[in-house]
Structure formats: C-alpha cells, structure tokens
Design a protein around this motif. Sequence first.
Motif, mmCIF file in Angstrom:
data_model
loop_
_atom_site.group_PDB
_atom_site.id
_atom_site.type_symbol
_atom_site.label_atom_id
_atom_site.label_comp_id
_atom_site.label_asym_id
_atom_site.label_seq_id
_atom_site.Cartn_x
_atom_site.Cartn_y
_atom_site.Cartn_z
ATOM 1 N N LEU A 125 -5.075 4.513 2.684
ATOM 2 C CA LEU A 125 -5.875 5.227 1.439
ATOM 3 C C LEU A 125 -6.740 6.210 1.752
ATOM 4 O O LEU A 125 -6.624 7.436 0.987
ATOM 5 C CB LEU A 125 -6.440 4.033 0.539
ATOM 6 N N ILE A 164 0.893 -1.244 -0.088
ATOM 7 C CA ILE A 164 0.056 -0.011 0.056
ATOM 8 C C ILE A 164 0.952 1.331 0.103
ATOM 9 O O ILE A 164 0.471 2.255 -0.787
ATOM 10 C CB ILE A 164 -0.953 -0.034 1.189
ATOM 11 N N CYS A 175 -14.231 4.015 3.772
ATOM 12 C CA CYS A 175 -14.094 5.000 2.440
ATOM 13 C C CYS A 175 -14.953 6.267 2.730
ATOM 14 O O CYS A 175 -14.598 7.358 2.677
ATOM 15 C CB CYS A 175 -14.166 4.287 1.323
ATOM 16 N N ILE A 211 0.568 4.143 -2.741
ATOM 17 C CA ILE A 211 0.107 5.628 -2.292
ATOM 18 C C ILE A 211 1.286 6.837 -3.061
ATOM 19 O O ILE A 211 1.043 7.642 -3.484
ATOM 20 C CB ILE A 211 0.028 5.771 -0.663
ATOM 21 N N ILE A 223 0.041 7.182 -6.404
ATOM 22 C CA ILE A 223 -1.164 7.648 -6.337
ATOM 23 C C ILE A 223 -0.963 9.240 -6.346
ATOM 24 O O ILE A 223 -1.531 10.037 -6.907
ATOM 25 C CB ILE A 223 -2.079 7.198 -5.085
ATOM 26 N N SER A 264 -4.974 9.297 1.693
ATOM 27 C CA SER A 264 -4.150 9.631 0.712
ATOM 28 C C SER A 264 -5.044 10.702 -0.286
ATOM 29 O O SER A 264 -6.227 10.869 0.128
ATOM 30 C CB SER A 264 -3.722 8.596 -0.183
ATOM 31 N N CYS A 270 -7.411 3.058 -6.392
ATOM 32 C CA CYS A 270 -6.420 2.084 -6.127
ATOM 33 C C CYS A 270 -7.279 0.808 -6.171
ATOM 34 O O CYS A 270 -8.127 0.760 -5.436
ATOM 35 C CB CYS A 270 -5.965 2.597 -4.432
ATOM 36 N N LYS A 272 -14.340 8.933 0.118
ATOM 37 C CA LYS A 272 -13.894 8.107 -1.018
ATOM 38 C C LYS A 272 -15.093 7.392 -1.752
ATOM 39 O O LYS A 272 -15.822 6.652 -1.070
ATOM 40 C CB LYS A 272 -12.563 7.110 -0.656
ATOM 41 N N VAL A 277 -6.379 9.558 -3.082
ATOM 42 C CA VAL A 277 -6.997 8.763 -4.025
ATOM 43 C C VAL A 277 -8.539 9.074 -3.852
ATOM 44 O O VAL A 277 -9.193 9.323 -2.964
ATOM 45 C CB VAL A 277 -6.910 7.348 -3.740
ATOM 46 N N ILE A 290 -11.597 3.613 -4.330
ATOM 47 C CA ILE A 290 -10.848 2.246 -3.738
ATOM 48 C C ILE A 290 -11.453 1.128 -4.077
ATOM 49 O O ILE A 290 -12.589 1.016 -4.006
ATOM 50 C CB ILE A 290 -10.401 2.324 -2.224
#
Lengths: 324, 324
Positions: free
Chosen positions: B166, B127, B199, B131, B134, B169, B146, B204, B171, B174
């Motif tokens: 994540l 991961i 998420c 990242i 990303i 991050s 991701c 996300k 992103v 996911i």
Amino acid sequence: MKEISNLMNFRPQIKVVDATLRDGGLVNDFYFSDKFVQDLYLANLRAGVDYMEFGYKASREMFDESQFGKWKFCKDEDIRAIVGDNNTDLKIAVMADVGRCDYKKDIIDRADSPIDLIRVATYINTIPAAIDMIEDAHAKGYETTCNIMALSNAREQDLEVALHLLGQSSVDTIYIVDSYGSFYPEQIARTAHTFLEICGQYGKEVGIHAHNNQQLAFANTIEVVGDGVNFLDATYNGMGRGCGNCMMELLLGFLKNPKYNIYPVIQFIEKHMTKLKEEGVIWGYDFPYMLTGILNQHPRSAIQFMKNGRTDYTEFYKELLDRD
Amino acid sequence: MKEISNLMNFRPQIKVVDATLRDGGLVNDFYFSDKFVQDLYLANLRAGVDYMEFGYKASREMFDESQFGKWKFCKDEDIRAIVGDNNTDLKIAVMADVGRCDYKKDIIDRADSPIDLIRVATYINTIPAAIDMIEDAHAKGYETTCNIMALSNAREQDLEVALHLLGQSSVDTIYIVDSYGSFYPEQIARTAHTFLEICGQYGKEVGIHAHNNQQLAFANTIEVVGDGVNFLDATYNGMGRGCGNCMMELLLGFLKNPKYNIYPVIQFIEKHMTKLKEEGVIWGYDFPYMLTGILNQHPRSAIQFMKNGRTDYTEFYKELLDRD
C-alpha cells in the motif's frame, strides 16, 4: 509502551474486588434479595474473585434503617447469614465513609466478625479522619484500604501530602477513585505513577476504582494494571451509581491468571442482572453521565436528569456549563 | 507514557470522519430519512467534522436496490440532493468494498461528483484488488483511504507486506480497522506503531476505525491519537454494526482543537438519535458483543442472538467456544 508480557502472562499479586453490592446498592438503595446476595457470593467464589464488598457500615444514627436495604449497614449477623464462617479464599469487605460511620461502636474485633477488610472512603481534605478510622480498624485486626474519592478534582500537591500521610499510617492499600469518570487513560496513568512512586516508598499497595462516564472504566483499569496497580474494583454488569463501574465480565475476560473464571460471572448475569434491569433498576453508560464526566462534575445532576425522564440534552449541557 | 502536551494542546493534522450513515446503515439497512441525513450534514458542518461518510458504493448487480435504503448505493445525485455543490470545508466520503463495488462504472470522475474521498475496504488477503480500486479512484481525482478490516485476525508478517504494498500505491491514508472490537489498548498501540513506522516511510497517513465490543472503541482511538494516528472515525451515539463504534460525542469532548464543537452533536443526538432508538433501531454495547469481542470473533453470531431475543448467555458462550 508497556511490556507485551503483561498481556500474555499475569501478575499473581493482582486482586479483584467485587463492589456490586456496595456501588450497585447506590442504585437501588441496597434492596437486594437474599437469593441475589447468596448467588453473588457463590459466583465470586467460583470466579476466583479475591474480595467481595457487601456494602457500607453506615451510621444508624445518621441514616434511617427503614429507608434502606440492609447492605447499607452491613451488620455482622447479616453478612454471616450469607457466608457462615466463610472458610474460603474469598475475603469479605465493607466500606466505611469518613463522617458517616460510627466505627468505634459498629466495627467490632475482626476475630469476632466475618469481615476481613475495612475500606475507608474519604475525600482529599479529610485524610486525618480517614487515618483515625484506619488505625482503629487496623488495631482491631482488619486489613484496610483508603479510597481517595473525587481525585480528578484534587490538586497534585495535596495528593502528594495525602499519600505521604497515608504511607506513614497502618493502611495496606491506597485507592485511586475516579468518582466522576473524568480521567482519560493518559491522566490516570500519570496519577497511578504518583501513587506507585510514593506508596512504593512505604510498601503500600495501590488500587483503582473507576466510573464509566466516558466508557473508560475498563480502559482506565487495565491502563494502570500495566503499571503495577494491583487492587482492581469491578462490578457485575458494571452495576454502580449512575453510569456504573468497570465491568467484572470485561475484567475477567482480560486477566490471564488461570485462577479467574468468567463462566460463573456469565451465569450470574444471565440469572440476576437481566432480571434486575427488567424490574426497572437503571444504571450504565448514558449520555447525561458522559456530559458530567467530560466536565469533571459530580454525577448527581445527571442522575436527577435521568430520574426526571428528561431528554433535553442541550438544555442540560447549558445548565452544566453554568458553574459560576 | 505519552506527552501531557497531547492532552492539553492539539495536533492540527487530526481529521475526524463521521461514519454514522455508513456503519450505522448496517443497523437499519440504510433506511435513514432525508431529514436525518440533511440534519446530520448540517451538524457535521457546525461541529467542525472533517469528513462525512454517506454510505457504500455497493454493486447494484449484487444487491437489490429495493431491499435497502439509498445510502447503500450512494448515487451521486442522492448525495447532491443533500449537499448541493458542497461549498464547505466538510468533505464527502463513501466506502467501496473489494469485490462488492462496480467501481469502474459507478465511480465517475471527481470533477463531476460531490464525493471527495473513496474509502476502499479490504481484508488482508485482497490487498492487490484494493490497490486496483485505489489506483482507479486516484486516477479519477479522488482522495483515497484503504481500510484493512479484521486486523485482529491478521498475522503481523502479512500486515507488514500489505503495508509496504500500500505504501507503494497512490493511497493517501491507511486505516487500522478493529472489526471485532477485540484489541486492547496496548495491542492497538503496537499495531499503530507498525502502521506508523511503515506508512511513515511512504508519507502515508494512518487512521483508526474501532468497534465497541469491550467498551474500548473510544479508549483505543485516543490511545493511538497519542502516537500519531490522524484519521479518526466516529459515529453519533456510536451508531454502528452490533455494539457500534467510537462515539462522536466522546471524541469531540476529548479533542482540543477549537475548530471542533460538541454542541451541534448534542443537538443532533437529542433530536434524532433518541427517536431512532425509540423506534426500535438497536445498537450499542451489550453482553453478547462483548463475548465475541473477547473471543476475537465476527459479531454476526451476537447480532443473531440479539435478533432472536435470546438471553441465555451461558449457552451462547459455550457455542462460541466450540470453534473446531
């Protein structure tokens, strides 16, 4: 969300019904070799399958015996030639269609027959005729199921009436049949909910027979298992009309009851099903069946499309859309 | 049980991602004709597909360009030859594998590229490297996803840590990736629940990329759609490694957003996919893939089994069971 215990543990009430000869027979007009049928019987025994459906008890007045293999008619002596006295835990089933079976004559007393279970197949509009057949079979000593076909075209009001009628009959198990492979898992779960609620009032079991038009036969089967449906139809390699059925190998790979054993199924598939396909017998998921499934139509037009060797999918789709 | 409105109505946030060239490229080493790719682009446009994944941004230092078709490398000029300036609603995606992509060099600023979305593929144990990729892509102006592969082998504790990392991050989305086609719908629903919960804390989106080893790619996809997963991968005819993916035709047959249109998909399949199969390109559900799926193993042994023309399923099954 269903309980995780349903995935790690098992429900002993679940029964697996092998419908390979019956639904698969619709693909090859029931012309199976005796060796195929004998080996299938042995495979089912060793796999722990609960019921083996041999075919139909079709009327010999309506259908010409010279046009079909013997499993369209399932004479008791033909079954006995395979199973002897069947002193096993594997029960023997046949299907009897409303309007296409001389049941009063052709179904004899269970005491004199190798058959254990009569499965009465009906549409929603012929439930009284189905009940007449069920009561006849019940009086002769058989276990019975009622398989309500083409449910994706039945209205829920009618379905509820039908289930109450059947609930008051002698039938043991009532089947959800997704003839057109049209149900999505959420829909079949709702249908199962209706079945389980009404059948539960009368102490009846519920079963499922799925078709694979949208590659959902297995998914729909395990969807409703989680809700309490106990009678599960499957066929080896999914052999059945058109796109076929829930695959026995997938189902036994899923079920956790240690009495089930996938290995004899793999053996049988290796020995017989691969050969059957090489010989040109055709079934299984394919694009035209998907289209009839999405559109909730009988697969006969897709079967004809395949038989004619057509690949003009766009034309076929337009034909299917034209339903006025 | 999910709400019936999810079946009759639609959620506008849903995005369909065509992964035919990328996952399908694993079947034919990315040797697609330019006509195939052009027609696929047009079909996606007309079908209302939201993203089209062209292939991988694979390292040209690790992989010999003469051994693969161009879509393993997805040079910007090759994409531009198909899409021009792509003044359309269809966004262009490529996949970048952790450890197999020279992203700092090969991925240029989005302003100068036809690409819109970089999909970073990773296993659960890399991961931080994902990242890094990303953040690099995000800084260059791209949307990012991701894709956490082989999730059926990841422990839930690790997964939760990964999702929180994540979440912090840049992103955008996911992905749940069922690389081995091993999840049952109940299990994928639980995994989706974990994804959506964590998420959601970070704003996300969640996506799904399914494999069809147990004929559950479509079923698992629509299972999690009902729970709020919005990014849905599919491929035409399910073309993808081994048993392939969720089929675009099934997915568009299911989704109710009127912006989606199944007809161009049918046209493309009629014109190109049937031909591809006739030319001997092999993918789709088959027995050996089912066995690796049930046993939660990488499909490579099944792919080799198929390549060698073997049909001794029982021997293969015993080989798979021997995992010490």
